[in-house]
Design a protein around this motif. Structure first.
Motif, PDB file in Angstrom:
ATOM      1  N   GLY A   1      28.149  49.682  41.611  1.00 60.12           N
ATOM      2  CA  GLY A   1      27.974  49.427  40.597  1.00 60.12           C
ATOM      3  C   GLY A   1      27.606  47.843  39.948  1.00 60.12           C
ATOM      4  N   ASN A   2      28.103  47.627  38.838  1.00 64.27           N
ATOM      5  CA  ASN A   2      27.810  46.189  38.291  1.00 64.27           C
ATOM      6  C   ASN A   2      28.899  45.460  39.004  1.00 64.27           C
ATOM      7  OD1 ASN A   2      25.399  46.957  36.948  1.00 64.27           O
ATOM      8  ND2 ASN A   2      26.480  46.769  34.910  1.00 64.27           N
ATOM      9  N   VAL A   3      28.539  44.135  39.079  1.00 65.12           N
ATOM     10  CA  VAL A   3      29.591  43.395  39.886  1.00 65.12           C
ATOM     11  C   VAL A   3      29.960  41.831  39.281  1.00 65.12           C
ATOM     12  CG1 VAL A   3      29.983  41.977  41.909  1.00 65.12           C
ATOM     13  CG2 VAL A   3      28.952  44.435  42.085  1.00 65.12           C
ATOM     14  N   LEU A   4      30.856  41.412  38.875  1.00 67.56           N
ATOM     15  CA  LEU A   4      31.194  40.059  38.358  1.00 67.56           C
ATOM     16  C   LEU A   4      31.375  39.104  39.414  1.00 67.56           C
ATOM     17  CD1 LEU A   4      31.539  38.200  35.604  1.00 67.56           C
ATOM     18  CD2 LEU A   4      33.777  39.087  35.598  1.00 67.56           C
ATOM     19  N   VAL A   5      30.619  38.101  39.745  1.00 66.68           N
ATOM     20  CA  VAL A   5      31.136  37.003  40.367  1.00 66.68           C
ATOM     21  C   VAL A   5      31.236  35.702  39.547  1.00 66.68           C
ATOM     22  CG1 VAL A   5      30.445  35.933  42.477  1.00 66.68           C
ATOM     23  CG2 VAL A   5      29.606  38.137  42.160  1.00 66.68           C
ATOM     24  N   LEU A   6      32.637  34.957  40.018  1.00 67.10           N
ATOM     25  CA  LEU A   6      32.679  33.705  39.159  1.00 67.10           C
ATOM     26  C   LEU A   6      32.602  32.672  40.384  1.00 67.10           C
ATOM     27  CD1 LEU A   6      35.560  34.647  36.620  1.00 67.10           C
ATOM     28  CD2 LEU A   6      32.969  34.489  36.448  1.00 67.10           C
ATOM     29  N   ASP A   7      31.874  31.629  40.481  1.00 61.44           N
ATOM     30  CA  ASP A   7      32.015  30.695  41.567  1.00 61.44           C
ATOM     31  C   ASP A   7      31.814  31.220  42.765  1.00 61.44           C
ATOM     32  OD1 ASP A   7      32.234  28.498  39.490  1.00 61.44           O
ATOM     33  OD2 ASP A   7      34.142  28.277  39.761  1.00 61.44           O
ATOM     34  N   GLY A   8      31.093  32.204  42.891  1.00 60.28           N
ATOM     35  CA  GLY A   8      30.666  32.844  44.303  1.00 60.28           C
ATOM     36  C   GLY A   8      31.565  33.778  44.719  1.00 60.28           C
TER      37      GLY A   8
ATOM     38  N   VAL B   1      26.376  38.169  37.500  1.00 65.13           N
ATOM     39  CA  VAL B   1      26.568  39.409  37.228  1.00 65.13           C
ATOM     40  C   VAL B   1      25.322  40.355  38.055  1.00 65.13           C
ATOM     41  CG1 VAL B   1      26.922  41.613  35.887  1.00 65.13           C
ATOM     42  CG2 VAL B   1      27.778  39.180  35.128  1.00 65.13           C
ATOM     43  N   PHE B   2      25.352  41.052  38.913  1.00 67.86           N
ATOM     44  CA  PHE B   2      24.327  41.853  39.429  1.00 67.86           C
ATOM     45  C   PHE B   2      24.686  43.613  39.725  1.00 67.86           C
ATOM     46  CE2 PHE B   2      26.706  40.476  43.186  1.00 67.86           C
ATOM     47  CZ  PHE B   2      26.782  41.640  44.118  1.00 67.86           C
ATOM     48  N   GLN B   3      23.736  44.159  39.676  1.00 62.15           N
ATOM     49  CA  GLN B   3      23.829  45.768  39.885  1.00 62.15           C
ATOM     50  C   GLN B   3      23.823  45.607  41.361  1.00 62.15           C
ATOM     51  OE1 GLN B   3      20.869  48.092  38.078  1.00 62.15           O
ATOM     52  NE2 GLN B   3      21.504  49.770  39.017  1.00 62.15           N
TER      53      GLN B   3
END
Length: 298
Positions: free
Chosen positions: A54-61, A47-49
């Motif tokens: 805004g905030n970003v959710l990343v799963l397995d790239g 998870v990064f800003q």
């Protein structure tokens, strides 16, 4: 992907590169700061800003959701099947641990129960912390959360008398553990879990610009199980190519998936930023070459 998580951030930019799924292209987002990175029991989670989304959710790239554009996906995958159904009361969501689909489902006053089946509790907890605008309905009175494998849940449903009016499959991309959610066996389980007039929608991941052959085979597999299986799409800037496919299937061959048979109330429409009945129908209209490749070759 060979590298995941924070290793995908270089010189302050997140890079989504997937040569298998999207050869020759990628996505970059400028990173303000990393909020979380670890590996759960099931997947790598980042998870990064970002500076623009805004905030970003990343799963397995792979980017799953950003605060800025998530509603374009959540609203379409939810409201297309719900407004195409005459009286959706029981809704099942497979995946969707970020809570975005649940948020949209409970906007429908006629829905009496919304069951979410998510295998990775870590995703739910992180969404509640970093994506509160999405994960705002887990404690809603209509919502039940089951922490288990979606396949296992559906097999148990098939062996019982439990049936649903609408099933929404909000899985990861069709690679690795999620690949099974795009096979004929999965569509058969979905068919068994639906009421006679039930509708199912699934994230098809690919779009007509990236892998038309895959879409054709997916529609073919679904069409071997359901009498109605159609492809539509939504536009999301942070998904590769800015377009994301959805496959919609009906258990009743007379179902009209391309049109909303119920109008959103004034209150419901006021809570939506992307979906309306016109865009519902428009999402099924495909470019000539894509339409012929998908439907005339099946």
């Amino acid at each position: 992907m060979d590298t995941v998580g924070s290793e995908l951030i270089e010189d302050g930019w997140f890079r989504e590169i997937n040569e298998k799924g999207f050869p020759g292209q990628g996505l970059m987002l400028k990173v303000e700061r990393v909020l979380y990175h670890s590996r759960s029991e099931f997947q790598d989670i980042l998870v990064f800003q970002s500076s623009a989304y805004g905030n970003v959710l990343v799963l397995d790239g792979i980017v799953q959701a950003t605060e800025r554009d998530e509603f374009a996906y959540q609203e379409m995958i939810t409201h297309i099947p719900l407004y195409a159904h005459k009286n959706p009361r029981k809704v099942l969501v497979i995946g969707g641990g970020d809570g975005g689909v649940l948020r949209e489902v409970v906007k429908h006053k006629g829905v009496v129960s919304a069951t979410l089946v998510e295998i990775d509790e870590t995703v739910i907890k992180l969404a509640q912390k970093y994506l509160p605008g999405m994960a705002c309905s887990f404690n809603h009175a209509k919502v039940q959360v089951k922490l288990q494998d979606g396949f296992e849940f559906l097999r148990n449903v098939a062996a019982s008398d439990e049936r649903y009016d609408v099933i929404i499959t909000d899985s990861s991309d069709p690679e690795g553990p999620a690949e099974a959610f795009f096979q004929k066996e999965y569509f058969e389980l979905l068919h068994s879990a639906l009421n006679d007039n039930g509708i199912v929608i699934a994230q098809a991941s690919e779009n007509v610009w990236l892998n038309l052959d895959y879409i054709r085979e997916l529609v073919k597999s679904a069409g071997a199980v359901f009498p109605r299986a159609q492809y539509c799409y939504t536009t999301v800037p942070t998904y590769t190519s800015g377009q994301l496919g959805l496959i919609v299937c009906a258990k009743n061959k007379k179902s009209d998936l391309e049109h909303a048979i119920r109008e959103p109330t004034i209150e419901e429409q006021s809570q939506m930023r992307y979906y309306n009945t016109a865009i519902h129908s428009a999402s099924f209209i495909l470019p000539t070459w894509a339409y012929h490749r998908i439907y005339k070759s099946t």
